[in-house]
Design a protein around this motif. Structure first.
Motif, PDB file in Angstrom:
ATOM      1  N   CYS A  34       0.829  -1.213   0.000  1.00 54.66           N
ATOM      2  CA  CYS A  34       0.000   0.000   0.000  1.00 54.66           C
ATOM      3  C   CYS A  34       0.861   1.260   0.000  1.00 54.66           C
ATOM      4  O   CYS A  34       0.583   2.212  -0.737  1.00 54.66           O
ATOM      5  CB  CYS A  34      -0.939   0.003   1.198  1.00 54.66           C
ATOM      6  N   ILE A  35       1.884   1.278   0.817  1.00 54.70           N
ATOM      7  CA  ILE A  35       2.764   2.450   0.878  1.00 54.70           C
ATOM      8  C   ILE A  35       3.513   2.622  -0.443  1.00 54.70           C
ATOM      9  O   ILE A  35       3.599   3.732  -0.975  1.00 54.70           O
ATOM     10  CB  ILE A  35       3.744   2.325   2.061  1.00 54.70           C
ATOM     11  N   ALA A  36       4.039   1.543  -0.989  1.00 58.54           N
ATOM     12  CA  ALA A  36       4.777   1.629  -2.253  1.00 58.54           C
ATOM     13  C   ALA A  36       3.863   2.083  -3.384  1.00 58.54           C
ATOM     14  O   ALA A  36       4.245   2.941  -4.191  1.00 58.54           O
ATOM     15  CB  ALA A  36       5.397   0.277  -2.584  1.00 58.54           C
ATOM     16  N   SER A  37       2.666   1.541  -3.460  1.00 58.73           N
ATOM     17  CA  SER A  37       1.772   1.948  -4.540  1.00 58.73           C
ATOM     18  C   SER A  37       1.341   3.397  -4.378  1.00 58.73           C
ATOM     19  O   SER A  37       1.158   4.107  -5.368  1.00 58.73           O
ATOM     20  CB  SER A  37       0.557   1.028  -4.622  1.00 58.73           C
ATOM     21  N   HIS A  38       1.197   3.859  -3.152  1.00 54.25           N
ATOM     22  CA  HIS A  38       0.849   5.255  -2.927  1.00 54.25           C
ATOM     23  C   HIS A  38       1.938   6.178  -3.474  1.00 54.25           C
ATOM     24  O   HIS A  38       1.652   7.129  -4.202  1.00 54.25           O
ATOM     25  CB  HIS A  38       0.638   5.526  -1.442  1.00 54.25           C
ATOM     26  N   PHE A  39       3.179   5.901  -3.131  1.00 54.36           N
ATOM     27  CA  PHE A  39       4.265   6.774  -3.560  1.00 54.36           C
ATOM     28  C   PHE A  39       4.600   6.623  -5.044  1.00 54.36           C
ATOM     29  O   PHE A  39       5.028   7.573  -5.684  1.00 54.36           O
ATOM     30  CB  PHE A  39       5.512   6.545  -2.715  1.00 54.36           C
ATOM     31  N   LEU A  40       4.404   5.442  -5.610  1.00 56.31           N
ATOM     32  CA  LEU A  40       4.719   5.237  -7.022  1.00 56.31           C
ATOM     33  C   LEU A  40       3.610   5.722  -7.950  1.00 56.31           C
ATOM     34  O   LEU A  40       3.874   6.107  -9.082  1.00 56.31           O
ATOM     35  CB  LEU A  40       4.997   3.759  -7.291  1.00 56.31           C
ATOM     36  N   ARG A  42       1.051   8.098  -7.067  1.00 57.67           N
ATOM     37  CA  ARG A  42       0.339   9.308  -6.655  1.00 57.67           C
ATOM     38  C   ARG A  42       0.335  10.382  -7.731  1.00 57.67           C
ATOM     39  O   ARG A  42      -0.562  11.211  -7.767  1.00 57.67           O
ATOM     40  CB  ARG A  42       0.909   9.863  -5.359  1.00 57.67           C
ATOM     41  N   HIS A  43       1.307  10.394  -8.628  1.00 59.44           N
ATOM     42  CA  HIS A  43       1.357  11.401  -9.678  1.00 59.44           C
ATOM     43  C   HIS A  43       0.590  10.971 -10.929  1.00 59.44           C
ATOM     44  O   HIS A  43       0.460  11.759 -11.857  1.00 59.44           O
ATOM     45  CB  HIS A  43       2.809  11.712 -10.056  1.00 59.44           C
TER      46      HIS A  43
END
Length: 50
Positions: A34-40, A42-43
């Motif tokens: 979840c954290i990785a997908s959020h940061f990857l 988000r743009h």
């Protein structure tokens, strides 16, 4: 992952999936994804009004 101990609780696999360490590892993996997908991703989100 969380329902397997309920379905086959008395078996060896059911006891393994119900152990605290197995549930902790699965929870940790879910949080990291979840954290990785959020940061990857988000743009990538770019809604267009219409």
């Amino acid at each position: 992952m969380l329902t397997l101990p309920l379905a086959v609780g008395g078996t060896r696999a059911g006891r393994w999936f119900a152990s605290d360490s197995t549930l902790s590892c699965a929870t940790t993996a879910i949080v990291f994804v979840c954290i990785a997908s959020h940061f990857l991703l988000r743009h990538v989100w770019n809604p267009q009004g219409g």
